[in-house]
Design a protein around this motif. Structure first.
Motif, PDB file in Angstrom:
ATOM      1  N   THR A 114       0.836  -1.207   0.000  1.00 32.65           N
ATOM      2  CA  THR A 114       0.000   0.000   0.000  1.00 32.65           C
ATOM      3  C   THR A 114       0.868   1.253   0.000  1.00 32.65           C
ATOM      4  O   THR A 114       0.618   2.188  -0.772  1.00 32.65           O
ATOM      5  N   LEU A 115       1.886   1.279   0.846  1.00 28.06           N
ATOM      6  CA  LEU A 115       2.801   2.412   0.888  1.00 28.06           C
ATOM      7  C   LEU A 115       3.492   2.599  -0.463  1.00 28.06           C
ATOM      8  O   LEU A 115       3.614   3.719  -0.964  1.00 28.06           O
ATOM      9  N   THR A 116       3.899   1.513  -1.078  1.00 27.08           N
ATOM     10  CA  THR A 116       4.571   1.560  -2.379  1.00 27.08           C
ATOM     11  C   THR A 116       3.659   2.149  -3.448  1.00 27.08           C
ATOM     12  O   THR A 116       4.070   3.034  -4.208  1.00 27.08           O
ATOM     13  N   VAL A 117       2.440   1.663  -3.513  1.00 24.64           N
ATOM     14  CA  VAL A 117       1.498   2.149  -4.530  1.00 24.64           C
ATOM     15  C   VAL A 117       1.230   3.637  -4.327  1.00 24.64           C
ATOM     16  O   VAL A 117       1.232   4.420  -5.280  1.00 24.64           O
ATOM     17  N   ARG A 118       1.028   4.037  -3.086  1.00 26.03           N
ATOM     18  CA  ARG A 118       0.759   5.457  -2.814  1.00 26.03           C
ATOM     19  C   ARG A 118       1.961   6.338  -3.182  1.00 26.03           C
ATOM     20  O   ARG A 118       1.803   7.409  -3.765  1.00 26.03           O
ATOM     21  N   MET A 119       3.163   5.872  -2.839  1.00 25.85           N
ATOM     22  CA  MET A 119       4.357   6.653  -3.176  1.00 25.85           C
ATOM     23  C   MET A 119       4.576   6.688  -4.690  1.00 25.85           C
ATOM     24  O   MET A 119       5.015   7.705  -5.237  1.00 25.85           O
ATOM     25  N   ALA A 120       4.252   5.597  -5.388  1.00 30.44           N
ATOM     26  CA  ALA A 120       4.390   5.570  -6.844  1.00 30.44           C
ATOM     27  C   ALA A 120       3.409   6.539  -7.490  1.00 30.44           C
ATOM     28  O   ALA A 120       3.767   7.279  -8.420  1.00 30.44           O
ATOM     29  N   ILE A 121       2.194   6.557  -6.989  1.00 30.91           N
ATOM     30  CA  ILE A 121       1.200   7.496  -7.519  1.00 30.91           C
ATOM     31  C   ILE A 121       1.634   8.927  -7.251  1.00 30.91           C
ATOM     32  O   ILE A 121       1.517   9.794  -8.120  1.00 30.91           O
ATOM     33  N   ASP A 122       2.163   9.184  -6.060  1.00 32.38           N
ATOM     34  CA  ASP A 122       2.677  10.526  -5.755  1.00 32.38           C
ATOM     35  C   ASP A 122       3.782  10.908  -6.726  1.00 32.38           C
ATOM     36  O   ASP A 122       3.841  12.051  -7.186  1.00 32.38           O
ATOM     37  N   ARG A 123       4.658   9.976  -7.027  1.00 36.64           N
ATOM     38  CA  ARG A 123       5.756  10.246  -7.963  1.00 36.64           C
ATOM     39  C   ARG A 123       5.211  10.566  -9.354  1.00 36.64           C
ATOM     40  O   ARG A 123       5.673  11.496 -10.020  1.00 36.64           O
ATOM     41  N   LEU A 124       4.204   9.816  -9.804  1.00 37.97           N
ATOM     42  CA  LEU A 124       3.597  10.088 -11.108  1.00 37.97           C
ATOM     43  C   LEU A 124       2.904  11.453 -11.119  1.00 37.97           C
ATOM     44  O   LEU A 124       2.998  12.196 -12.099  1.00 37.97           O
ATOM     45  N   ARG A 125       2.221  11.773 -10.035  1.00 37.21           N
ATOM     46  CA  ARG A 125       1.552  13.078  -9.955  1.00 37.21           C
ATOM     47  C   ARG A 125       2.558  14.224  -9.975  1.00 37.21           C
ATOM     48  O   ARG A 125       2.333  15.248 -10.613  1.00 37.21           O
ATOM     49  N   ARG A 126       3.674  14.038  -9.278  1.00 40.59           N
ATOM     50  CA  ARG A 126       4.714  15.070  -9.261  1.00 40.59           C
ATOM     51  C   ARG A 126       5.270  15.281 -10.675  1.00 40.59           C
ATOM     52  O   ARG A 126       5.440  16.406 -11.124  1.00 40.59           O
TER      53      ARG A 126
END
Length: 185
Positions: free
Chosen positions: A73-85
């Motif tokens: 879950t942490l990985t997916v959220r951080m990956a989405i944050d990276r894509l949004r950035r």
């Protein structure tokens, strides 16, 4: 400090800080696979895998019932944050969108990217200090507006105004100096 593993291979929940090395050995592959599914590139997935375990090390959590679920879950959220950035950067500099290759195919492309980076740094230096600070905290560090307000001592509305002004100023400066735009002679 080693963590306890139950009969099903799950780390037991206790209030002791997790042994991140053990978690990385047990669940590193799952974290990588989750990051790769979201990001689509092995190099970015590897970077994010390291970031996930660094976050667990730097910001210990309370008791965790299921480490695999928590880490994925942490990985997916951080990956989405990276894509949004990355998406915010592409929206911020629309005239420079085409110049964001994952890897440089030639020395010429590398030189063009280096020049664009220099121009962005120069444009940031020309902003008012508060605008540059807010822009950097938002678009480079990825902080939310409320977090920026707390960090700078400004109110949220003032932060939003500074961000708006910074984006407009950067668009104006960088739009004029796009090195890929052919010049008419």
């Amino acid at each position: 400090m080693p963590i306890s593993i139950d009969s099903e291979g799950e780390p037991m929940t206790d209030h002791a800080p997790p042994d991140v090395a053990m978690l990385a050995r047990l669940y590193g592959r799952q974290v990588f696979q989750a990051a790769y599914r979201v990001l689509g590139q092995a190099s970015q997935a590897e970077d994010l895998q390291q970031d996930v375990f660094l976050r667990v090390l730097e910001r210990p959590t309370g008791p965790v019932e299921s480490w695999p679920a928590y880490l994925v879950t942490l990985t997916v959220r951080m990956a989405i944050d990276r894509l949004r950035r990355a998406q915010r950067w592409r929206r911020l500099l629309p005239s420079w969108r085409a110049a964001a290759p994952a890897a440089f195919d030639s020395t010429e492309q590398s030189a063009i990217q280096h020049e664009r980076s220099r121009q962005l740094r120069d444009a940031l230096c020309r902003l008012k200090p508060r605008e540059a600070e807010c822009f950097t905290l938002r678009h480079v560090q990825g902080l939310e507006i409320a977090e920026i307000a707390r960090a700078t001592g400004m109110n949220s509305n003032h932060v939003s105004v500074c961000l708006h002004r910074a984006v407009r100023a950067l668009e104006a400066r960088l739009g004029e100096s796009d090195p890929t735009t052919p010049e008419v002679l």
